[in-house]
Write an enzyme that holds these catalytic residues in place. Structure first.
Site, PDB file in Angstrom:
ATOM      1  N   GLY A  62       0.814  -1.208   0.000  1.00  0.00           N
ATOM      2  CA  GLY A  62       0.000   0.000   0.000  1.00  0.00           C
ATOM      3  C   GLY A  62       0.849   1.260   0.000  1.00  0.00           C
ATOM      4  O   GLY A  62       2.046   1.245   0.327  1.00  0.00           O
ATOM      5  N   GLU A 141      -6.407   4.347  13.508  1.00  0.00           N
ATOM      6  CA  GLU A 141      -7.393   4.977  14.382  1.00  0.00           C
ATOM      7  C   GLU A 141      -8.780   4.528  13.960  1.00  0.00           C
ATOM      8  O   GLU A 141      -8.994   4.092  12.843  1.00  0.00           O
ATOM      9  CB  GLU A 141      -7.274   6.494  14.274  1.00  0.00           C
ATOM     10  CG  GLU A 141      -8.041   7.278  15.321  1.00  0.00           C
ATOM     11  CD  GLU A 141      -7.813   8.773  15.206  1.00  0.00           C
ATOM     12  OE1 GLU A 141      -8.324   9.512  16.061  1.00  0.00           O
ATOM     13  OE2 GLU A 141      -7.115   9.201  14.266  1.00  0.00           O
ATOM     14  N   GLU A 254      -2.976  11.260  30.128  1.00  0.00           N
ATOM     15  CA  GLU A 254      -4.094  12.177  29.920  1.00  0.00           C
ATOM     16  C   GLU A 254      -5.329  11.618  30.605  1.00  0.00           C
ATOM     17  O   GLU A 254      -5.324  10.472  31.092  1.00  0.00           O
ATOM     18  CB  GLU A 254      -4.362  12.383  28.431  1.00  0.00           C
ATOM     19  CG  GLU A 254      -4.784  11.133  27.697  1.00  0.00           C
ATOM     20  CD  GLU A 254      -4.892  11.300  26.192  1.00  0.00           C
ATOM     21  OE1 GLU A 254      -5.762  10.659  25.587  1.00  0.00           O
ATOM     22  OE2 GLU A 254      -4.101  12.067  25.614  1.00  0.00           O
ATOM     23  N   HIS A 297      -9.302  11.842  21.479  1.00  0.00           N
ATOM     24  CA  HIS A 297      -8.984  10.420  21.504  1.00  0.00           C
ATOM     25  C   HIS A 297     -10.203   9.620  21.937  1.00  0.00           C
ATOM     26  O   HIS A 297     -10.969  10.061  22.801  1.00  0.00           O
ATOM     27  CB  HIS A 297      -7.843  10.132  22.487  1.00  0.00           C
ATOM     28  CG  HIS A 297      -6.514  10.598  22.008  1.00  0.00           C
ATOM     29  ND1 HIS A 297      -5.495  10.964  22.870  1.00  0.00           N
ATOM     30  CD2 HIS A 297      -6.010  10.764  20.764  1.00  0.00           C
ATOM     31  CE1 HIS A 297      -4.439  11.329  22.172  1.00  0.00           C
ATOM     32  NE2 HIS A 297      -4.726  11.221  20.893  1.00  0.00           N
TER      33      HIS A 297
END
Length: 713
Positions: A62, A141, A254, A297
């Site tokens: 790819g 993601e 976080e 996120h």
């Protein structure tokens, strides 16, 4: 095939292609028939990559994989070939194999990097687990949560494969010149400081600070920002503790989950049993997060009973970790810590390629206080009306009643959600629904995704609800309610599904009320599953047209409330434009800390994450969104380029001036990939822009302009 795996995979949609759905494992797959929680821990040592590591790529031919492989090979990574389903031959002069199992036989890799789209990634991970690849790195993601939980059901029952990610920049050994991910290579230099981070952009800031300070890095592990991480802070700490190349450690955390608190407990234990422990420093993002919102996120939200950013900060600080408020400080802070520990700073400096030395603001760190505490429920982009919620629950034999009035003296909280540490779903239960008591009395009872809630988990949850003395019929109904909630949870791919319940004194049947359903958007957006549920979507009461426009452009935009004690509509707030959710959160935190008190009096107006693949058009749209807020007095563009190119950001800023009409002062701070090109693009444009590469300088200028300063000064 394992019984639990068969049930699990039976929930998948039919096979479309090798990398488009989960599929039954081959007869050669070696998974135990019982859940062995310690088995997966045995794979932690697989994270120790270096020059010896033989790497393959899945999706090798790819475009993205090709470009990444060329960069990584030039840097020194030992890529030995790759996989293209059904393919063969060569690519980049390296062999291409049709399956991962065949690649394991022929190429004998130690690790695989998965470079396929989110809708193909789960099947690619599964194939790598079946083939027993020691280290699997997933960078994609928006992989659906339920696909990830199925994968972890497999991982927890074996002791061969370790997963890093998903939604992570990957893992990189600067000493061993081994990159499996998409980290910006010019930022890294060989050294002896280990880093583990949830946020990609904050990890790049951290790396850049160390490189400029002449320290460099040993091993950098991207934990990723998903709800469930294949490798977490505790796993990374176990690697760094015994790694001879690592002399100090940095944690980048976080809001969301409890991994930071668990890391703090691990560090306390480490410091007790170690004579000369390695210095550890950390930063936490999300103090200024909008209450009840998912901050970019997928995992950046605080569940009931989970700690806030402030509690994470305090937990790490109490464990002896040196806390900073911005990662640009790590260079000087780590130098001081290493000197105090008696470790050789000179040795580390000599090993680093400190090509970008620069002094940074190094004042004493202190905690950042949040504007408000998080709410119990998350505002999400997929919202269905109360009527649709009741109708959906009814389909799963859950009949909802109006909340009893007055509030019943004894009510209970029950549902299914995610147990992030266990990497599985769980029953969540509390014997009270009081907003004050609930966070402290809630308990999670994990169970295997493929097996579903066990009788022991159900009975433990009922006992925690304090329903032991309830009539047998009510207890049986509660058990049935848990099973029905699980059926809804699994079939509709929810993240959380909860209700309140009570047993009226005049009856032995349950009254169920106050349902809350929180769905995974990625199931539809990445895999086009749950189309019927997505069709029910309606605008949430607190979603503005501006937020809807941002979502269409792939931007996460969340307006922030005006600071307490200020006018409802101040006119001197800062519009922020940042690439990366972690960096966006930290930017807002630092602006509040630095500029909310004299001589300044301002704060951020918004959270805006352009995403890691922002384009010039994205930047133009971001300016339009920010300038639509009348409270904004100055725009702060804070970019640390990884995949995002600084010169492309600069072109987008110029486009905004031309097509949007920018009538506010603009401060731009560019660091990372192509930063010099970006700064030159801005200089040539001769626009009213103040450009910086130092973060602290940029923040001070933003504060000055927000409080009436002139661009000419």
């Amino acid at each position: 095939m394992l019984p639990q795996l068969s049930r699990c995979l039976g929930r998948s949609l039919g096979a479309q292609s090798r990398y488009q759905c989960l599929y039954s494992p081959s007869p050669h797959a070696k998974f135990s028939t019982s859940l062995q929680r310690n088995g997966y821990d045995d794979t932690i040592s697989n994270l120790k990559i270096g020059s010896h590591t033989r790497v393959i790529f899945q999706g090798f031919t790819g475009k993205q994989a090709t470009a990444n492989a060329q960069e990584s090979i030039a840097w020194g990574t030992n890529i030995v070939g790759g996989v293209k389903p059904g393919g063969s031959g060569e690519h980049l002069g390296l062999p291409v194999l049709p399956t991962v199992r065949k690649a394991m036989e022929v190429l004998k890799p130690h690790a695989t990097g998965i470079y396929v789209a989110a809708h193909q990634a789960a099947a690619a991970i599964e194939e790598a687990v079946e083939a027993e690849v020691p280290l699997i790195v997933a960078v994609a993601e928006h992989i659906p949560l339920h696909d990830i939980m199925k994968i972890h059901s497999m991982l927890q029952s074996q002791s061969k494969s370790r997963l890093v990610g998903a939604n992570a920049p990957g893992i990189i050994s600067a000493i061993g010149r081994c990159r499996i991910g998409f980290q910006p290579l010019p930022t890294f230099s060989p050294g002896h400081i280990g880093i583990v981070a949830k946020s990609g952009t904050l990890s790049y800031e951290t790396v850049g600070s160390l490189t400029r300070a002449g320290l460099g890095q040993s091993l950098c592990i991207g934990m990723g920002g998903d709800v469930i991480a294949g490798t977490n802070f505790v796993d990374a700490l176990k690697v760094f503790e015994t790694d001879d190349d690592t002399e100090a450690i940095i944690i980048v955390g976080e809001l969301g989950g409890t991994s930071e608190e668990e890391a703090a407990d691990c560090i306390k234990d480490y410091r007790k049993r170690t004579e000369n422990p390695k210095p550890i420093a950390a930063v936490i993002g999300g103090f200024q997060a909008a209450p009840g919102r998912i901050m970019g996120h997928a995992g950046a939200w605080t569940g009931i009973g989970e700690g806030t950013s402030e509690s994470k900060y305090r937990a790490l600080e109490s464990a002896g970790v040196t806390m900073v408020d911005h990662p640009a400080k790590f260079g000087s802070v780590m130098k001081d810590l290493l000197a105090k520990s008696g470790r050789s700073v000179k040795k580390i400096e000599n090993s680093a390629q400190a090509q970008q030395r620069r002094s940074y603001h190094t004042t004493c760190c202190h905690p950042i206080h949040p504007l408000s505490s998080p709410t119990l429920q998350q505002t999400r982009s997929l919202h269905i009306s109360a009527d649709h919620t009741s109708s959906l629950l009814k389909q799963f034999n859950i009949n909802v009643s109006p909340a009893p009035q007055p509030s019943p003296p004894s009510s209970h909280y029950l549902g299914i959600t995610v147990a992030r540490t266990a990497r599985s779903p769980c029953i969540i239960a509390a014997p009270s629904t009081s907003p004050k008591a609930l966070p402290h009395r809630v308990h999670r009872f994990p169970f295997d995704y493929c097996a579903g809630p066990t009788s022991s988990a159900i009975n433990a949850a009922i006992a925690h609800l304090q329903l032991d003395a309830a009539p047998p019929k009510a207890k049986a109904q509660t058990a049935e309610l848990i099973r029905n909630l699980w059926n809804l949870y699994a079939e509709k791919e929810a993240i959380t599904a909860t209700v309140s319940l009570t047993i009226p004194s005049s009856a032995d049947t349950l009254t169920i009320f106050d349902p809350y359903l929180f769905f995974d958007d990625a199931a539809y957006k990445s895999n086009k599953r749950q189309a019927d549920l997505h069709a029910l979507r309606s605008p949430s009461d607190d979603t503005s047209p501006i937020e809807a426009e941002a979502e269409k452009a792939g931007i996460v935009y969340i307006p922030l409330a005006s600071p307490p004690g200020r006018a409802a509509a101040p006119r001197n707030l800062i519009g922020t434009l940042v690439n990366g959710a972690g960096l966006a959160m930290n930017t807002n935190d630092v602006l509040s800390l630095r500029l909310s008190s004299p001589p300044y009096s301002t704060a951020s107006a918004n959270f805006l994450d352009t995403g890691g693949k922002a384009t010039s058009e994205t930047i133009k749209t971001s300016f339009k969104l920010i300038l639509a807020d009348p409270r904004v007095a100055v725009v702060f563009v804070n970019i640390f380029g990884g995949l995002t190119l600084c010169d492309m950001i600069a072109e987008g800023i110029i486009l905004a001036f031309k097509e949007v009409g920018v009538d506010k002062p603009v401060v731009v701070r560019l660091r990372g990939t192509n930063e010099e090109k970006g700064q030159e693009v801005l200089r040539r444009a001769k626009l009213p822009i103040k450009a910086f590469d130092d973060f602290e300088d940029a923040v001070r200028e933003v504060g000055r302009l927000a409080n009436g300063g002139s661009m000419e000064e």
